[in-house]
Every structure is written in structure tokens, then in C-alpha cells.
Design an enzyme around this catalytic site. Sequence first.
Site, PDB file in Angstrom:
ATOM      1  CG  ASP A 106      -2.016  -1.029   1.163  1.00 35.02           C
ATOM      2  OD1 ASP A 106      -2.341  -1.464   0.038  1.00 35.02           O
ATOM      3  OD2 ASP A 106      -2.543  -1.401   2.227  1.00 35.02           O
TER       4      ASP A 106
ATOM      5  CE1 TYR B 242       1.351  -6.797   3.739  1.00 29.53           C
ATOM      6  CE2 TYR B 242       1.003  -9.163   4.015  1.00 29.53           C
ATOM      7  CZ  TYR B 242       1.027  -8.043   3.212  1.00 29.53           C
ATOM      8  OH  TYR B 242       0.716  -8.155   1.883  1.00 29.53           O
TER       9      TYR B 242
ATOM     10  CE1 TYR C 110      -6.448  -5.689  -1.700  1.00 30.16           C
ATOM     11  CE2 TYR C 110      -7.734  -7.720  -1.805  1.00 30.16           C
ATOM     12  CZ  TYR C 110      -7.120  -6.652  -2.438  1.00 30.16           C
ATOM     13  OH  TYR C 110      -7.182  -6.537  -3.804  1.00 30.16           O
TER      14      TYR C 110
END
EC number: 5.4.99.25
Length: 452
Positions: free
Chosen positions: A269, A335, A406
Amino acid sequence: MPSENPTDNCIASDLISTAVRILRLGPICDSCFGRQFAMLGTGMTNSERGRSIKTLMVMSADLQASDESREMLRALAPSCRQARLRLGVEGDDENCWVCLGQMYPERLEELADRAVDELKGIECSRFLVGTFMSGLLAENEELLLADGCSRHAEPMKSEINREVGKLIALKSGKQPDLNNPEVVVHLHLSDGHVEIQIQPLYIYGRYRKLQRGFPQTRWPCRVCGGRGCERCGNTGRMYQESVDELIRGPIVEAADAEDTVFHGAGREDIDARMLGSGRPFVVEVVRPRRRDLDLNALRDEINRRCSGKVEVSDLIFVDKSMVEMVKNERFEKTYEALIEFSVPVEEEKLKSALSRLIGFVEQRTPTRVSHRRADKVRRRAVHSAELEEFSGRTARITVRCDSGLYVKELISGDAGRTRPSLAELLESDARVVELDVIDVGGVPNAKITRIS
């Protein structure tokens, strides 16, 4: 002594019969004539082949000494000096009706010289020749193939490619390469101009994005589509820089190239950083006039100019197949997310919710990307979810999951479009405040096709 084998006599007769049929169509040069028999015999050019067949026909006519043989000499005469001598006719060879002079040695030399001139200043060692025929030449060749009825011909452009290629190699020291040329020499026979198509360079590596707030690739303004407007300050871009553009400058300068095209293994992102060992990418260098690049020096220059924003590593030359591999390879990604809760949560309850996230997640296309992504439900796996830091209203977690999941919506739930989500399991609103990609995996070394 005549051959006693009737098969040999039949083959020779068939060859001469085809040759006479071709000659009756009009004056034809040695190359165009020999090209109709290109699949017969080896170790000679079409010009040598054509001249040999014409000589054989003259000798055959001498042996026969008949009206038929004299007719054959008349068909040969416009394009064969020996036939004219036998007939006692003066004059020179008439212009070839097939190639209109394009196959003449001096014309091939001229095309090769132009190509060598165009190649000056372009760093390359391997080339390929491609020919664009004029409409008239293509029509002439079609007529010849239809009426000449030779089963052993090759296309005119194949001969031009080969013969001009030999001359370019001789004059420049560069080598023809059918499979992996660094440049393609285009010969335009309609007007004689030569165009050089420089093949791209492909450089594989990894990048780390050290700051938030800019995308991976150039992003045209949504309002004007890149034309320039008030919203984008007439720049035509949504963001003034990108990973792509930051590393582009040093590469274009080093390779004396026109541009670059960036191919990433997915993308983070805009507000996320890419840390760890970095994300795999391939840069396609468009029309590089220099190819022998010092990739270590290039890496250092990119990192110097992009200091604090982007860092690249592990640069190597690869072939085009790596673009598809990087874009299509499915990597597990890890992440690190800083999460904020609407109300304080208990640490044990949070740990329990994180453990229950592990498994498959059903994600409908997130609201934030629905304008540019197909509206469908995707099934992705969460492989691990661990708590790193905790302070009641905030927490820092690491999540390892399938490519394409996501993570922001895994936390927030996106109004029920992602299930399960951390917010759903906690029965409390949760959102990602900061997101970093800390591992993307990579293309296995065994799959990387290095170009030395």
C-alpha cells in the site's frame, strides 16, 4: 557419359523443366533464380546455385543441339552471358523482374553499410536481421512461386536476412543470433532505410521502501488521466514520486536508455513500508544504448540518490522470462501492523482472537479498492498471527499469510466483507494505524535465469 540410371535422368529433366518455366516469366538474377532451388544442395549461396543451374542448362543445350535446346538458350539469354555467347547475341543482363535489383551484391552491400552505420554508438555483440518487403516485391514473389511451381524455394526475405547478416558480421565483428539478439536490424526495402530495434535489458533485484506516502509505480491522476489539471498541479500524477521513478533515473543514465518499465512481485500500500530483505522486482530497460553495466556501481548510485526513501540490492541481469515469473509467483508474505482499538481489550482475549485468525479467510474485494478491482470473494490463508507489543488500546502484531490477502481488512473486517476478522473475533472495532511488509519471500535461486 550419360547416366544409365533413369531416376537420375528424370530428376535432372524435372529440374531443367522447372528452370525453363521460371525463365519464361522474364529476366531473373542468379540469386532469385537459385532461390527457387534453395533446398537442393548445400554449401553454396543462392547466387552460386542459380549461376550453376544456368551453366548446366547451357551445357545441356550444347549436348542436345536441338530446336528445344535453342529455345532454352533464348529463355536464358536475358539473364545469362553464356547463353548470349552461344546465340551470338550482344548485351548485358536485363534487370531482374522479381527483386528489381534488391538481391544484387552492390545493393546488399549498401544495406549492410547502412546497418553498420546505424549500429555505431550502440553497445551490442549479437544481432538479428529482419526485412520488410515492399508490396510490389511481395507480389512479384507470389507470382513467381505460383507460376514457377518450384517445390524447393525459400522466401526472398530469408535470403536477404541471411546475406545482409553475413555482411554486417564481416564489417562489424558482431555475431548473428536468432534466439537472443541484443538488437534487431530492420531493412525497409520500399525506401531503403534501416532501423535498429534495441532489445530491452532486464535487471532483477529487490527493493526496500523506507518511507510511507508514495506508490510502487507511476500513478496517473484520476481526474485528468495524466494530462494535467488543477488537482494534480498539472503534473498528470497522483503522487510526485514512486519507487519506479526514484530508481529510474540512475538506470536510464547508466544504460543511456529511453525509459524503464517496472515489474514488481505484488505491491505494498502507498502508506506502507517495504522492509526486511525487500520485494523482488524486474526493471525492463527500454532501448539501452549501453548494456555492459556495472550493477554494483549502479546499486550504489541508486541507493545514494534515493537515500532514506528506497534501497535496492541483489541486482543481476536476467532474461525476459523473469518478468512473468516475478509477477506470477505466489509468495507468502509477512506483515507487521500497529493496530488501534475503539475500546481497551484484554491481552489474553487478543491473543486468543489472533490464534483463531489462523486458517482460511473469505475476503470480498475491499471497499477501498473496489473502483479498480473486480468485485469477487477471494479465499486466502493466514499462516500465523502473533502479538509483539500490547498497551490496551494499541497492539503491534505480525501476520504471515498468502499473497493477495488484504491485511487492513483482516483487522477491520471492512463492514463484514472479510470473515473472520480480528474486529469480529474481538467484537470491537479495530483498525491498522501503520503497516509494514517485513518479508515477501522471493523467486527461488534455481528459477532465476541469469544472463552473463
